[in-house]
Motif scaffolding. Sequence first.
Motif, PDB file in Angstrom:
ATOM      1  N   TYR A   7      -1.550  -2.041  21.818  1.00  0.00           N
ATOM      2  CA  TYR A   7      -2.695  -1.139  21.805  1.00  0.00           C
ATOM      3  C   TYR A   7      -3.071  -0.734  20.383  1.00  0.00           C
ATOM      4  O   TYR A   7      -4.260  -0.579  20.057  1.00  0.00           O
ATOM      5  N   ILE A   8      -2.072  -0.534  19.520  1.00  0.00           N
ATOM      6  CA  ILE A   8      -2.376  -0.246  18.109  1.00  0.00           C
ATOM      7  C   ILE A   8      -3.144  -1.406  17.498  1.00  0.00           C
ATOM      8  O   ILE A   8      -4.175  -1.222  16.843  1.00  0.00           O
ATOM      9  N   ASP A   9      -2.654  -2.620  17.709  1.00  0.00           N
ATOM     10  CA  ASP A   9      -3.323  -3.801  17.159  1.00  0.00           C
ATOM     11  C   ASP A   9      -4.732  -3.961  17.729  1.00  0.00           C
ATOM     12  O   ASP A   9      -5.674  -4.335  17.009  1.00  0.00           O
ATOM     13  N   ALA A  10      -4.875  -3.697  19.024  1.00  0.00           N
ATOM     14  CA  ALA A  10      -6.185  -3.830  19.659  1.00  0.00           C
ATOM     15  C   ALA A  10      -7.180  -2.816  19.092  1.00  0.00           C
ATOM     16  O   ALA A  10      -8.343  -3.146  18.832  1.00  0.00           O
ATOM     17  N   MET A  11      -6.732  -1.573  18.893  1.00  0.00           N
ATOM     18  CA  MET A  11      -7.625  -0.559  18.315  1.00  0.00           C
ATOM     19  C   MET A  11      -8.035  -0.949  16.905  1.00  0.00           C
ATOM     20  O   MET A  11      -9.212  -0.825  16.535  1.00  0.00           O
ATOM     21  N   ARG A  12      -7.102  -1.459  16.134  1.00  0.00           N
ATOM     22  CA  ARG A  12      -7.435  -1.848  14.763  1.00  0.00           C
ATOM     23  C   ARG A  12      -8.414  -3.028  14.752  1.00  0.00           C
ATOM     24  O   ARG A  12      -9.287  -3.112  13.879  1.00  0.00           O
TER      25      ARG A  12
ATOM     26  N   ARG B 275      -3.373   5.330  27.635  1.00  0.00           N
ATOM     27  CA  ARG B 275      -4.740   5.338  27.107  1.00  0.00           C
ATOM     28  C   ARG B 275      -5.293   3.917  27.064  1.00  0.00           C
ATOM     29  O   ARG B 275      -4.644   3.016  26.544  1.00  0.00           O
ATOM     30  N   ASN B 276      -6.470   3.708  27.594  1.00  0.00           N
ATOM     31  CA  ASN B 276      -7.129   2.413  27.442  1.00  0.00           C
ATOM     32  C   ASN B 276      -7.469   2.238  25.967  1.00  0.00           C
ATOM     33  O   ASN B 276      -8.216   3.045  25.397  1.00  0.00           O
ATOM     34  N   PRO B 277      -6.936   1.221  25.297  1.00  0.00           N
ATOM     35  CA  PRO B 277      -7.114   1.132  23.845  1.00  0.00           C
ATOM     36  C   PRO B 277      -8.542   0.853  23.416  1.00  0.00           C
ATOM     37  O   PRO B 277      -8.929   1.201  22.295  1.00  0.00           O
ATOM     38  N   ILE B 278      -9.330   0.217  24.266  1.00  0.00           N
ATOM     39  CA  ILE B 278     -10.730  -0.040  23.919  1.00  0.00           C
ATOM     40  C   ILE B 278     -11.496   1.282  23.869  1.00  0.00           C
ATOM     41  O   ILE B 278     -12.202   1.594  22.902  1.00  0.00           O
ATOM     42  N   TYR B 279     -11.303   2.055  24.912  1.00  0.00           N
ATOM     43  CA  TYR B 279     -11.974   3.356  24.969  1.00  0.00           C
ATOM     44  C   TYR B 279     -11.413   4.290  23.903  1.00  0.00           C
ATOM     45  O   TYR B 279     -12.168   5.007  23.231  1.00  0.00           O
ATOM     46  N   ALA B 280     -10.080   4.290  23.718  1.00  0.00           N
ATOM     47  CA  ALA B 280      -9.464   5.156  22.717  1.00  0.00           C
ATOM     48  C   ALA B 280      -9.965   4.810  21.313  1.00  0.00           C
ATOM     49  O   ALA B 280     -10.202   5.704  20.489  1.00  0.00           O
ATOM     50  N   ALA B 281     -10.131   3.521  21.023  1.00  0.00           N
ATOM     51  CA  ALA B 281     -10.625   3.120  19.704  1.00  0.00           C
ATOM     52  C   ALA B 281     -12.006   3.686  19.447  1.00  0.00           C
ATOM     53  O   ALA B 281     -12.313   4.159  18.340  1.00  0.00           O
ATOM     54  N   LYS B 282     -12.872   3.648  20.460  1.00  0.00           N
ATOM     55  CA  LYS B 282     -14.222   4.200  20.290  1.00  0.00           C
ATOM     56  C   LYS B 282     -14.181   5.716  20.155  1.00  0.00           C
ATOM     57  O   LYS B 282     -14.892   6.299  19.321  1.00  0.00           O
ATOM     58  N   GLN B 283     -13.351   6.377  20.961  1.00  0.00           N
ATOM     59  CA  GLN B 283     -13.207   7.830  20.850  1.00  0.00           C
ATOM     60  C   GLN B 283     -12.733   8.229  19.457  1.00  0.00           C
ATOM     61  O   GLN B 283     -13.278   9.143  18.834  1.00  0.00           O
ATOM     62  N   LEU B 284     -11.692   7.558  18.969  1.00  0.00           N
ATOM     63  CA  LEU B 284     -11.119   7.916  17.673  1.00  0.00           C
ATOM     64  C   LEU B 284     -12.096   7.617  16.538  1.00  0.00           C
ATOM     65  O   LEU B 284     -12.189   8.386  15.571  1.00  0.00           O
ATOM     66  N   ALA B 285     -12.844   6.514  16.634  1.00  0.00           N
ATOM     67  CA  ALA B 285     -13.851   6.217  15.615  1.00  0.00           C
ATOM     68  C   ALA B 285     -14.939   7.289  15.608  1.00  0.00           C
ATOM     69  O   ALA B 285     -15.394   7.733  14.544  1.00  0.00           O
ATOM     70  N   THR B 286     -15.360   7.703  16.794  1.00  0.00           N
ATOM     71  CA  THR B 286     -16.364   8.770  16.895  1.00  0.00           C
ATOM     72  C   THR B 286     -15.833  10.064  16.302  1.00  0.00           C
ATOM     73  O   THR B 286     -16.513  10.754  15.538  1.00  0.00           O
ATOM     74  N   LEU B 287     -14.589  10.398  16.648  1.00  0.00           N
ATOM     75  CA  LEU B 287     -13.985  11.625  16.119  1.00  0.00           C
ATOM     76  C   LEU B 287     -13.822  11.568  14.607  1.00  0.00           C
ATOM     77  O   LEU B 287     -13.912  12.591  13.922  1.00  0.00           O
TER      78      LEU B 287
END
Length: 340
Positions: A153-158, A99-111
């Motif tokens: 990726y966890i750190d990047a999403m946070r 998973r691209n963490p930048i895109y995943a972070a936005k998806q998860l925030a939206t969700l």
Amino acid sequence: MSKISFGVRVPNSGPLTSVANITRAAEEAEQMGFDSIFLHDHVVWSTEMHRHHISSGAHEALVDDQSADFYEALTTVGYLAAKTSRVQIGVACLVMPTRNPIYAAKQLATLDHLTNGRLIAGVGLGSKASKESSEFDVFGVPFSARARMTDEYIDAMRAIWEQPLASYCGRHIEFKDAEIFPKPLQKPGPPVWVGGWTDAAAKRTGRVGDGWVPGWLSPAEMARGAEIVRDTAAEMGRDPEAITIAVEKLTVIDRDHDAAMARAIPTVKTSSNTYERDVDQIQFALDRHIFGSVEAVRQRVGEFVEAGVTHFELKFIYPTMDELTRQMELWAEEIIPLYR
């Protein structure tokens, strides 16, 4: 004692997967008083894995002309956000290195907004199933780098969730002054639960996780792993008691013990060599999952609770949706009230 909560895996893969069945399982779980519903994640799947890695449904539900349908986890979370109103909705677990963490972070925030703060974001390195279905090969992810990638990726999403202008510099992902909104509804972000049954997964949870959700561990192994989580968290200056200790368990419950075992064993045997841990003997699975009569299930749940578990993600084994409903009703009548 901490609150004990119970969740149900919905069939976003497996021989009974369909939009109708995903919806039915989610809505019935909420109506019956379960605390959460869970999906699991793989983007690449195969016909071979479909027939030998059954995470929902049952061996008896397999037929020759089935395609290896696997409904994408985050898309399905968004759908279920509109079909439910109370239960938490979790993924256990995203195959994070794919998973691209930048895109995943936005998806998860939206969700997190779409679920009104009910999201649980489970993350993992990818299992044996990921390797055998060639998922890492398709995404061009080096199998040997998956642990380092997951940590970054966890750190990047946070960073994206918490910083107005987000920056992160790592070996596998780097960005600077990224203005990405919305920020999650839950602060500082949705709880990140770490999958995996190894000591390394427990330590990762202690370092960066809000929860630990392993699968194939016995009560004694869970107690040992929970201690590793707590000790690591304390070493990092984190509150060990704030971390959820969860388990992901195959389960069958019945009034009759023999009937429950007859339902469980064929599916466990079918999947015996496709889990993270090879099941050379059926007793290995019986020692780590939750099968049997109401009395046996009560006892096993109690053993896990005594080991420190506070959340159960239940992967019922069922050849029909009516059988899933029956087992969920029995669990809701006989097990959940013991912990309310």
